[in-house]
Design a protein around this motif. Sequence first.
Motif, PDB file in Angstrom:
ATOM      1  N   CYS A   4       0.852  -1.172   0.000  1.00  0.00           N
ATOM      2  CA  CYS A   4       0.000   0.000   0.000  1.00  0.00           C
ATOM      3  C   CYS A   4       0.892   1.228   0.000  1.00  0.00           C
ATOM      4  CB  CYS A   4      -0.900   0.008   1.235  1.00  0.00           C
ATOM      5  SG  CYS A   4      -2.034  -1.399   1.305  1.00  0.00           S
ATOM      6  N   ASN A  99      -0.458  -0.566   8.390  1.00  0.00           N
ATOM      7  CA  ASN A  99      -1.683   0.219   8.496  1.00  0.00           C
ATOM      8  C   ASN A  99      -2.881  -0.711   8.629  1.00  0.00           C
ATOM      9  OD1 ASN A  99      -0.926   3.147   8.048  1.00  0.00           O
ATOM     10  ND2 ASN A  99       0.018   2.225   6.238  1.00  0.00           N
ATOM     11  N   ARG A 101      -5.761  -0.279   7.474  1.00  0.00           N
ATOM     12  CA  ARG A 101      -6.558  -0.273   6.247  1.00  0.00           C
ATOM     13  C   ARG A 101      -5.793  -0.760   5.027  1.00  0.00           C
ATOM     14  NH1 ARG A 101      -9.851   5.459   6.945  1.00  0.00           N
ATOM     15  NH2 ARG A 101     -10.579   5.057   9.065  1.00  0.00           N
ATOM     16  N   CYS A 102      -4.678  -1.396   5.248  1.00  0.00           N
ATOM     17  CA  CYS A 102      -3.836  -1.870   4.152  1.00  0.00           C
ATOM     18  C   CYS A 102      -4.054  -3.377   3.948  1.00  0.00           C
ATOM     19  CB  CYS A 102      -2.373  -1.579   4.472  1.00  0.00           C
ATOM     20  SG  CYS A 102      -1.199  -2.300   3.317  1.00  0.00           S
ATOM     21  N   ASP A 134      -3.752   3.867  11.110  1.00  0.00           N
ATOM     22  CA  ASP A 134      -4.857   3.477  10.235  1.00  0.00           C
ATOM     23  C   ASP A 134      -4.432   3.645   8.780  1.00  0.00           C
ATOM     24  OD1 ASP A 134      -6.646   2.706  12.171  1.00  0.00           O
ATOM     25  OD2 ASP A 134      -7.587   4.670  12.339  1.00  0.00           O
ATOM     26  N   TRP A 135      -3.861   4.835   8.467  1.00  0.00           N
ATOM     27  CA  TRP A 135      -3.372   5.080   7.113  1.00  0.00           C
ATOM     28  C   TRP A 135      -2.247   6.101   7.167  1.00  0.00           C
ATOM     29  CZ3 TRP A 135      -3.714   2.196   3.040  1.00  0.00           C
ATOM     30  CH2 TRP A 135      -3.329   2.689   1.794  1.00  0.00           C
TER      31      TRP A 135
END
Length: 231
Positions: A4, A99, A101-102, A134-135
């Motif tokens: 990511c 992360n 969200r990855c 998270d990101w």
Amino acid sequence: MGKCLLVPASSSQGTTGARGVELRDEELEKLLEKKARELMRKSKGGSGEVVVKRVGAGSRNGIYVYDRERGVWRLYRVEGGAFQLGELGDGVYVVYFGNTRCKACRSYDEYWHPFVETVGRELEGYHFVIVLCDWFTHRCSSPAASASFREHRVLASPTTLLAYVVGGKTVYQEKYEGVLTRDELEKVVPSFRERGERAQRGEKVESPLREKLARDDIVKLLEKMLGIRLM
């Protein structure tokens, strides 16, 4: 294997789709905070210590350190400054920047955790660390984790940073972007101390996975070879 990449957040506002994403983000954050509070209540002796068997998508943002004696990950720090190589003492540092969200990080988890729990657990003088947001720095509820991404110039996830520290100073390091398989971890990590010791003696050292080195590591190697600064 994929990874990511850090990209700027969209600046568009006011669309139904954007509002929907924001709502889901808020709900996710509430769930993560609820989980963190539950872990706090269950922590050892009511001391406020947070420990988890594995760090993943539902884990709280922050810096985690592997406790080899108990076989768990301890939430080492949420607030404060960036994680510094050497702050846990001399030795080998293996730091996984991930992360929640990855998707590539979730794939990496399937290799990383079993490796740390078996091979890594037996490596004396090794410090295994996870820095989780998270990101990247765009969405990170942990100032310490966010600062760590900036400090170590992490622009892709997962990123694995290895460093050999002597006398509080990093004498050799390697950084890999993207998923490392179990075979690749076994090729890179256990032999890293030897490469660090050789580098300390001034000997020529090469990564066993040169093709996976992060761009900034490649630039550093070129700078050393050419005797000029490229960045």
